[in-house]
Write a protein that holds these residues in place. Structure first.
Motif, PDB file in Angstrom:
ATOM      1  N   ALA A 239       0.829  -1.204   0.000  1.00 40.36           N
ATOM      2  CA  ALA A 239       0.000   0.000   0.000  1.00 40.36           C
ATOM      3  C   ALA A 239       0.867   1.258   0.000  1.00 40.36           C
ATOM      4  N   LYS A 240       1.949   1.232   0.764  1.00 40.88           N
ATOM      5  CA  LYS A 240       2.781   2.436   0.868  1.00 40.88           C
ATOM      6  C   LYS A 240       3.511   2.757  -0.441  1.00 40.88           C
ATOM      7  N   ASN A 241       3.642   1.758  -1.309  1.00 42.75           N
ATOM      8  CA  ASN A 241       4.309   1.974  -2.594  1.00 42.75           C
ATOM      9  C   ASN A 241       3.327   2.169  -3.746  1.00 42.75           C
ATOM     10  N   ALA A 242       2.023   2.109  -3.456  1.00 43.62           N
ATOM     11  CA  ALA A 242       1.017   2.250  -4.512  1.00 43.62           C
ATOM     12  C   ALA A 242       0.908   3.715  -4.930  1.00 43.62           C
ATOM     13  N   LYS A 243       1.042   3.951  -6.220  1.00 39.13           N
ATOM     14  CA  LYS A 243       1.048   5.322  -6.734  1.00 39.13           C
ATOM     15  C   LYS A 243      -0.008   5.472  -7.821  1.00 39.13           C
ATOM     16  N   LYS A 244      -0.200   6.709  -8.245  1.00 41.89           N
ATOM     17  CA  LYS A 244      -1.198   6.974  -9.288  1.00 41.89           C
ATOM     18  C   LYS A 244      -0.871   6.157 -10.542  1.00 41.89           C
ATOM     19  N   GLY A 245      -1.922   5.597 -11.110  1.00 39.69           N
ATOM     20  CA  GLY A 245      -1.750   4.721 -12.271  1.00 39.69           C
ATOM     21  C   GLY A 245      -1.690   3.259 -11.910  1.00 39.69           C
ATOM     22  N   ASP A 246      -1.435   2.952 -10.635  1.00 35.68           N
ATOM     23  CA  ASP A 246      -1.465   1.568 -10.173  1.00 35.68           C
ATOM     24  C   ASP A 246      -2.918   1.141  -9.944  1.00 35.68           C
ATOM     25  N   LEU A 247      -3.104  -0.111  -9.584  1.00 33.68           N
ATOM     26  CA  LEU A 247      -4.442  -0.682  -9.460  1.00 33.68           C
ATOM     27  C   LEU A 247      -4.768  -1.060  -8.025  1.00 33.68           C
ATOM     28  N   ILE A 248      -6.032  -0.943  -7.686  1.00 40.29           N
ATOM     29  CA  ILE A 248      -6.550  -1.526  -6.461  1.00 40.29           C
ATOM     30  C   ILE A 248      -7.560  -2.584  -6.852  1.00 40.29           C
ATOM     31  N   ILE A 249      -7.440  -3.755  -6.257  1.00 38.43           N
ATOM     32  CA  ILE A 249      -8.341  -4.878  -6.510  1.00 38.43           C
ATOM     33  C   ILE A 249      -8.867  -5.338  -5.157  1.00 38.43           C
ATOM     34  N   VAL A 250     -10.180  -5.413  -5.015  1.00 39.97           N
ATOM     35  CA  VAL A 250     -10.762  -5.874  -3.756  1.00 39.97           C
ATOM     36  C   VAL A 250     -11.735  -7.003  -4.073  1.00 39.97           C
ATOM     37  N   ASN A 251     -11.475  -8.187  -3.511  1.00 43.94           N
ATOM     38  CA  ASN A 251     -12.321  -9.354  -3.748  1.00 43.94           C
ATOM     39  C   ASN A 251     -12.815  -9.941  -2.430  1.00 43.94           C
ATOM     40  N   VAL A 252     -14.039 -10.400  -2.443  1.00 45.15           N
ATOM     41  CA  VAL A 252     -14.617 -11.134  -1.318  1.00 45.15           C
ATOM     42  C   VAL A 252     -14.941 -12.537  -1.810  1.00 45.15           C
ATOM     43  N   LEU A 298     -17.315  -3.772  -0.049  1.00 41.97           N
ATOM     44  CA  LEU A 298     -16.321  -4.846  -0.116  1.00 41.97           C
ATOM     45  C   LEU A 298     -15.221  -4.719   0.923  1.00 41.97           C
ATOM     46  N   LEU A 299     -14.947  -3.491   1.372  1.00 44.51           N
ATOM     47  CA  LEU A 299     -13.802  -3.266   2.250  1.00 44.51           C
ATOM     48  C   LEU A 299     -13.849  -4.024   3.574  1.00 44.51           C
ATOM     49  N   PRO A 300     -15.006  -4.129   4.253  1.00 40.92           N
ATOM     50  CA  PRO A 300     -15.002  -4.787   5.568  1.00 40.92           C
ATOM     51  C   PRO A 300     -14.478  -6.218   5.550  1.00 40.92           C
ATOM     52  N   ASN A 301     -14.840  -6.989   4.522  1.00 45.31           N
ATOM     53  CA  ASN A 301     -14.447  -8.401   4.470  1.00 45.31           C
ATOM     54  C   ASN A 301     -13.581  -8.741   3.259  1.00 45.31           C
ATOM     55  N   GLY A 302     -13.174  -7.715   2.507  1.00 49.64           N
ATOM     56  CA  GLY A 302     -12.478  -7.974   1.254  1.00 49.64           C
ATOM     57  C   GLY A 302     -10.979  -8.101   1.380  1.00 49.64           C
ATOM     58  N   ARG A 303     -10.378  -8.798   0.421  1.00 48.50           N
ATOM     59  CA  ARG A 303      -8.928  -8.893   0.294  1.00 48.50           C
ATOM     60  C   ARG A 303      -8.470  -7.745  -0.606  1.00 48.50           C
ATOM     61  N   VAL A 304      -7.693  -6.851  -0.074  1.00 51.93           N
ATOM     62  CA  VAL A 304      -7.250  -5.675  -0.827  1.00 51.93           C
ATOM     63  C   VAL A 304      -5.866  -5.949  -1.417  1.00 51.93           C
ATOM     64  N   THR A 305      -5.771  -5.825  -2.723  1.00 51.44           N
ATOM     65  CA  THR A 305      -4.501  -6.021  -3.421  1.00 51.44           C
ATOM     66  C   THR A 305      -4.183  -4.772  -4.229  1.00 51.44           C
ATOM     67  N   PHE A 306      -2.975  -4.251  -4.055  1.00 53.38           N
ATOM     68  CA  PHE A 306      -2.487  -3.175  -4.908  1.00 53.38           C
ATOM     69  C   PHE A 306      -1.530  -3.801  -5.917  1.00 53.38           C
ATOM     70  N   ALA A 307      -1.624  -3.357  -7.146  1.00 52.47           N
ATOM     71  CA  ALA A 307      -0.816  -3.977  -8.197  1.00 52.47           C
ATOM     72  C   ALA A 307      -0.301  -2.939  -9.180  1.00 52.47           C
ATOM     73  N   GLU A 308       0.890  -3.217  -9.678  1.00 48.49           N
ATOM     74  CA  GLU A 308       1.528  -2.367 -10.681  1.00 48.49           C
ATOM     75  C   GLU A 308       1.448  -3.056 -12.042  1.00 48.49           C
ATOM     76  N   PRO A 309       0.886  -2.385 -13.049  1.00 48.77           N
ATOM     77  CA  PRO A 309       0.831  -2.998 -14.385  1.00 48.77           C
ATOM     78  C   PRO A 309       2.230  -3.192 -14.956  1.00 48.77           C
ATOM     79  N   LYS A 310       2.398  -4.238 -15.743  1.00 48.60           N
ATOM     80  CA  LYS A 310       3.694  -4.531 -16.340  1.00 48.60           C
ATOM     81  C   LYS A 310       3.717  -4.082 -17.791  1.00 48.60           C
ATOM     82  N   LYS A 311       4.727  -3.334 -18.166  1.00 53.12           N
ATOM     83  CA  LYS A 311       4.895  -2.877 -19.523  1.00 53.12           C
ATOM     84  C   LYS A 311       5.287  -4.026 -20.422  1.00 53.12           C
ATOM     85  N   VAL A 312       4.789  -4.031 -21.634  1.00 50.42           N
ATOM     86  CA  VAL A 312       5.150  -5.077 -22.581  1.00 50.42           C
ATOM     87  C   VAL A 312       6.609  -4.918 -22.970  1.00 50.42           C
TER      88      VAL A 312
END
Length: 316
Positions: A239-252, A298-312
Motif C-alpha cells: 500500500a505504501k508503494n502504490a502510486k497513481k496509475g497503479d491498481l486496487i483490486i478488492v475481492n470477497v 467490499l472493504l469490511p471483508n475484502g482482500r485488498v490487493t495493490f498492483a503495478e501494471p507490467k509494460k510489454v
C-alpha cells in the motif's frame, strides 16, 4: 474474401493476411469497418487519394480513410503491403510478419507480443474458404503501383507509450456498464456508447497504453491471482508503494460478479480517501470517486490487493 483476393497480389499466404485483418479489425463490427469499409485501420493523409472517413480517437487524431466498398479497401491494402514486403521480403510466419510490418511503420505499437497473439487468434479462425464476393477482385493496378504515396499511414495500432491516467480520464462519463464488454472488443476504435465492466475497463486502458494484458478480457479473481502469483501481467505492491496509475483490486470470496471490484488509483495512495478512476462502483459510466465510496461494500471483508501494471517488453 479480402485475404484470398490480396494474397496473390502480394505473394503472402492468405491465412496470414486474414490473421492480420482479425487483429486489426476484429469481427468487422467496429464503426470504421461498417461505415468506411476500412478493415485495416488505414489512416487518411492528404496525398493518399481517398476521402476522409470517420474520426480517429482523440488520442491519435486525424481520420481514417473511407472506401466505397470492400474491393476498394482490398486494392489499397494490397498496394501498401506490396510496397512494404518489396522492401523487407515476404513474411513466412506470424512473428516474421509482425517484425516486418513494424519495420515498415505499418503499425506504431511496440506491443509486438500482443499483436502477434492477436494474429495467432485470427490464424486459428481461418477456414480456407471464400465465396469470392465483392472483395475477390482486386484492381490490377495493385500489381504495379508501389503504394508509396500512402506509405506514411499507420494501421490504427497504438504507440504503447501513453499515460495510463491520461487514457483513463479520457473516458470519464463514457461507456455503459455491462458485462458484454463491447468497448474491449472494439478497443482500437471504441464508441462512447460501448459497454464494459470494472475489470474490462482496466484491461481496455492497459491494452491501449501498451501494457501487458491477456488475449481475452480478464476478471478481478484472475487479476488478484496474477498479481499475487504469476506476475505475468500485474505485480503486487505494498500500500505504501502504490502510486497513481497503479491498481486496487478488492475481492470477497470468489471475487466473481458483485464480490469483486477494481480501479486505477488517480493519485498516490493515502488511505480510503484516495481517488480512483473506475467503471461502475459509482453509477453506470466511467467515473472518478474515492476508494471509501466505490469499495464501501467490499472493504469490511475484502482482500485488498495493490498492483503495478507490467509494460510489454519489446525484447524477442
Amino acid at each position: 474474401n479480402i485475404a484470398m483476393a490480396v494474397a496473390p497480389k502480394v505473394g503472402v499466404k492468405p491465412r496470414l493476411l486474414f490473421a492480420q485483418l482479425v487483429q486489426e479489425g476484429g469481427d468487422g463490427s467496429q464503426p470504421v469497418d461498417r461505415i468506411d469499409n476500412n478493415f485495416g485501420g488505414m489512416t487518411w493523409s492528404p496525398n493518399c487519394g481517398y476521402p476522409k472517413g470517420t474520426a480517429r480517437p482523440k488520442a491519435e487524431g486525424g481520420n481514417y480513410r473511407h472506401y466505397k466498398n470492400d474491393s476498394e479497401f482490398a486494392t489499397d491494402w494490397a498496394k501498401t503491403l506490396k510496397a512494404d514486403f518489396a522492401r523487407t521480403g515476404k513474411p513466412r510466419s506470424i512473428q516474421d510478419y509482425v517484425n516486418k510490418a513494424k519495420s515498415q511503420s505499418y503499425m506504431q505499437s511496440n506491443d509486438l507480443t500482443n499483436y502477434a497473439n492477436g494474429m495467432k487468434y485470427g490464424y486459428s479462425l481461418w477456414k480456407g474458404k471464400s465465396s469470392l464476393s465483392s472483395a475477390a477482385k482486386v484492381a490490377d493496378s495493385a500489381d504495379s503501383d508501389t503504394g508509396e504515396d500512402c506509405d506514411d499511414t499507420s494501421s490504427g495500432s497504438f504507440s504503447g507509450s501513453g499515460s495510463i491516467l491520461k487514457e483513463a480520464r479520457h473516458w470519464l462519463g463514457k461507456f455503459n456498464y455491462d458485462a458484454s464488454r463491447t468497448a474491449d472488443a472494439h478497443w482500437k476504435h471504441p464508441d462512447d456508447s460501448d459497454t464494459t465492466d470494472c475489470s474490462g475497463f482496466v484491461w481496455f486502458v492497459l491494452k491501449r497504453t501498451g501494457y501487458a494484458v491477456t488475449p481475452q478480457v480478464w476478471s478481478t479473481p484472475f487479476m488478484e491471482s496474477d498479481a499475487k502469483g504469476a506476475h505475468k501481467y500485474l505485480k503486487r505492491i505494498s500500500a505504501k508503494n502504490a502510486k497513481k496509475g497503479d491498481l486496487i483490486i478488492v475481492n470477497v470470496g470468489s471475487g466473481s460478479g458483485p464480490l469483486g471490484h477494481t480501479a486505477f488509483l488517480a493519485e498516490n495512495y493515502h488511505g480510503n480517501n484516495t481517488k480512483v478512476i473506475e467503471m461502475g462502483g459509482n453509477g453506470n459510466k466511467v467515473n472518478e470517486q474515492t476508494i471509501a465510496y466505490s469499495f464501501t461494500s467490499l472493504l469490511p471483508n475484502g482482500r485488498v490487493t495493490f498492483a503495478e501494471p507490467k509494460k510489454v517488453s519489446s525484447k524477442k
